[in-house]
Write an enzyme that holds these catalytic residues in place. Structure first.
Site, mmCIF file in Angstrom:
data_model
loop_
_atom_site.group_PDB
_atom_site.id
_atom_site.type_symbol
_atom_site.label_atom_id
_atom_site.label_comp_id
_atom_site.label_asym_id
_atom_site.label_seq_id
_atom_site.Cartn_x
_atom_site.Cartn_y
_atom_site.Cartn_z
ATOM 1 N N PHE A 81 0.861 -1.187 0.000
ATOM 2 C CA PHE A 81 0.000 0.000 0.000
ATOM 3 C C PHE A 81 0.891 1.229 0.000
ATOM 4 O O PHE A 81 1.636 1.473 0.951
ATOM 5 C CB PHE A 81 -0.953 0.057 1.202
ATOM 6 C CG PHE A 81 -1.851 1.271 1.111
ATOM 7 C CD1 PHE A 81 -3.013 1.232 0.372
ATOM 8 C CD2 PHE A 81 -1.485 2.466 1.702
ATOM 9 C CE1 PHE A 81 -3.814 2.368 0.228
ATOM 10 C CE2 PHE A 81 -2.274 3.608 1.558
ATOM 11 C CZ PHE A 81 -3.444 3.558 0.826
ATOM 12 N N LYS A 115 2.164 11.089 7.185
ATOM 13 C CA LYS A 115 1.324 10.830 8.352
ATOM 14 C C LYS A 115 1.774 11.575 9.607
ATOM 15 O O LYS A 115 1.466 12.740 9.755
ATOM 16 C CB LYS A 115 1.194 9.326 8.560
ATOM 17 C CG LYS A 115 0.413 8.679 7.393
ATOM 18 C CD LYS A 115 -0.260 7.393 7.721
ATOM 19 C CE LYS A 115 -1.296 7.011 6.669
ATOM 20 N NZ LYS A 115 -0.842 6.057 5.662
ATOM 21 N N ASP A 131 9.317 3.092 2.062
ATOM 22 C CA ASP A 131 8.104 3.843 2.376
ATOM 23 C C ASP A 131 7.837 3.673 3.873
ATOM 24 O O ASP A 131 7.298 2.661 4.310
ATOM 25 C CB ASP A 131 6.925 3.339 1.536
ATOM 26 C CG ASP A 131 5.633 4.124 1.825
ATOM 27 O OD1 ASP A 131 5.594 4.868 2.829
ATOM 28 O OD2 ASP A 131 4.673 3.979 1.047
HETATM 29 C C1 LIG Z 1 -1.013 6.143 4.227
HETATM 30 C C2 LIG Z 1 0.111 5.623 3.406
HETATM 31 C C3 LIG Z 1 0.446 6.203 2.178
HETATM 32 C C4 LIG Z 1 -0.373 7.298 1.555
HETATM 33 O O1 LIG Z 1 -0.479 8.432 2.351
HETATM 34 P P1 LIG Z 1 -1.652 9.493 2.093
HETATM 35 O O2 LIG Z 1 -1.301 10.643 2.981
HETATM 36 O O3 LIG Z 1 -2.941 8.828 2.474
HETATM 37 O O4 LIG Z 1 -1.605 9.845 0.642
HETATM 38 C C5 LIG Z 1 1.535 5.703 1.501
HETATM 39 N N1 LIG Z 1 2.268 4.695 2.006
HETATM 40 C C6 LIG Z 1 1.982 4.112 3.169
HETATM 41 C C7 LIG Z 1 2.834 3.001 3.690
HETATM 42 C C8 LIG Z 1 0.883 4.541 3.916
HETATM 43 O O5 LIG Z 1 0.567 3.937 5.050
#
Ligand SMILES: *Cc1c(COP(=O)(O)O)cnc(C)c1O
Length: 406
Positions: A147, A261, A232
């Protein structure tokens, strides 16, 4: 906390959303009106322990006093300049974030998806300009069940049909390999590979913690193959797992780290690509940008977040309370829990499907005053604010035990 003067009840507000709000989410039927620390309060004044913390966007809890103060202070001075001008908050934010993460440079953005998109762009540019990949031939190796966000390019390399279906045509240039499988990754990497992009722990997939040695293996493999390791850490980073970054559990330094986040302190969207000068140095004026990226309010809040993490207190809390969480969940194995994975204050809990779906368990927990989120099937994830107390955590585990028994 006093309840705000609402003229409509929770039920009425939920019904009012239906005709006017796009149905891209299926929230639990709770309407939050106020929050403080690890607690939220609904329209009717019912209190809930927040065991999701905005998918790590609320690592420091709701309205952490230091973060609110930083935001208030900045609101009274300067909020937005665009990058057409310098602003007096950005240098310190970049300096301290780079130092915190052990990297050279920062590219400030807003949402997580933008950080991922930006990471992909710099990795490709690095591949053409530094590695010498022929034009438009760069590939990026990603993991199944990833994700990374919701943009068109990002869903192009998702394996979740719900996230993809109906949104093609997709962006080419990605190779998908199973997660936690170094041999498959090795076979997918070749001279066109710009980067390997993975989550050090897969959050949405159910808090999938890879085998010990996987992250170090990815580091070794990418170094040997002459491609970048892009981690990520948007959900796993900034204290959640008991370290500043989840890759630190294996003493790994990626070439590029994506943050989001929690970087916005639960107040404003703040994301960043942090990386080596060799990689982020490929960007020149006009090639990439964002109107809001690096705005003074975001930089002020982001700096206050970095300051909280510089003390190491939150990382320590996550590690210590993570042990309490692990012990509590271990005791529930066989008592409704069929398995779980956790690191720090982050757990994916597989509930016996005979007891209910993840959604049903989440609704039961809501009635017990605990807010969580399900992922796939009968899995729920627990990710309380790192400010949660040991008593609150134990009480949440007690509520889970009760919800599984009822
Ligand atoms: C939440 C998330 C994203 C995307 O972030 P948004 O602020 O919702 O665009 C990308 N990678 C990971 C691992 C995430 O948990």
């Amino acid at each position: 906390m006093t309840a705000p003067a609402h003229t409509r009840t929770s039920d009425e507000l939920i019904r009012a959303e239906e005709p006017v709000l796009a149905h891209n989410y299926h929230p639990l039927p709770v309407v939050v009106a106020r929050a403080e620390g690890a607690w939220v309060e609904d329209v009717e004044g019912r209190r809930y322990l927040d065991m999701l913390a905005g998918y790590s966007a609320l690592n420091f809890g709701h309205r952490h006093p230091a973060l609110i103060e930083a935001a208030h202070h900045q609101l009274d001075r300067l909020t937005l300049t665009s990058r057409a001008f310098h602003n007096d908050r950005l240098a310190e934010f970049a300096e301290r974030l780079a130092r915190l993460t052990g990297q050279d440079m920062v590219l400030p953005m807003n949402t997580g998806a933008e950080a991922v998109e930006s990471g992909i762009k710099v990795a490709r540019k690095w591949a053409y300009e530094v590695k010498g990949v022929p034009a438009d031939r760069a590939t990026i190796v990603v993991a199944a069940d990833n994700f990374h966000g919701r943009t068109t390019t990002i869903v192009s390399f998702s394996t979740d049909e719900t996230a993809r279906s109906g949104f093609g045509p997709f962006t080419p240039g990605f190779r998908i390999v199973p997660y936690n499988d170094l041999a498959a990754m090795e076979a997918a990497v070749d001279e066109t590979t710009a980067a390997v992009l993975i989550e050090p722990i897969q959050g949405e997939a159910g808090v999938i913690v890879p085998d010990d040695g996987y992250l170090a293996g990815v580091r070794e493999l990418t170094r040997r193959a002459g491609c970048l390791f892009v981690a990520d850490e948007i959900q796993s980073g900034l204290g959640r797992t008991g370290r500043t970054l989840a890759v630190e559990h294996e003493d790994v330094v990626p070439d590029v780290v994506l943050l989001g986040k929690a970087l916005g302190g639960g107040i404003v969207p703040v994301s960043a690509v942090v990386g080596s000068r060799e990689v982020l140095g490929v960007l020149r004026p006009g090639e990439h940008g964002s109107t809001f990226g690096g705005n003074p309010l975001a930089a002020a809040v982001g700096t206050a977040v970095v300051e909280l993490l510089e003390s190491g207190e939150f990382q320590r809390r996550a590690a210590e309370l993570g042990a309490v969480l692990r012990e509590g969940l271990t005791a529930l194995l066989g008592a409704g829990v069929v398995g779980f994975r956790s690191r720090g204050l982050w757990a994916g809990v597989d509930v016996d499907p005979a007891i209910g779906t993840g959604r049903e368990i989440s609704e039961r927990l809501m009635r017990e005053g605990i807010l969580v989120k399900d992922t796939h099937g009968s899995t729920i994830r627990l990710a309380p604010p790192l400010t949660v107390t040991e008593d609150e955590l134990r009480s949440a585990i007690g509520s889970l035990e009760k919800a599984l028994a009822s």
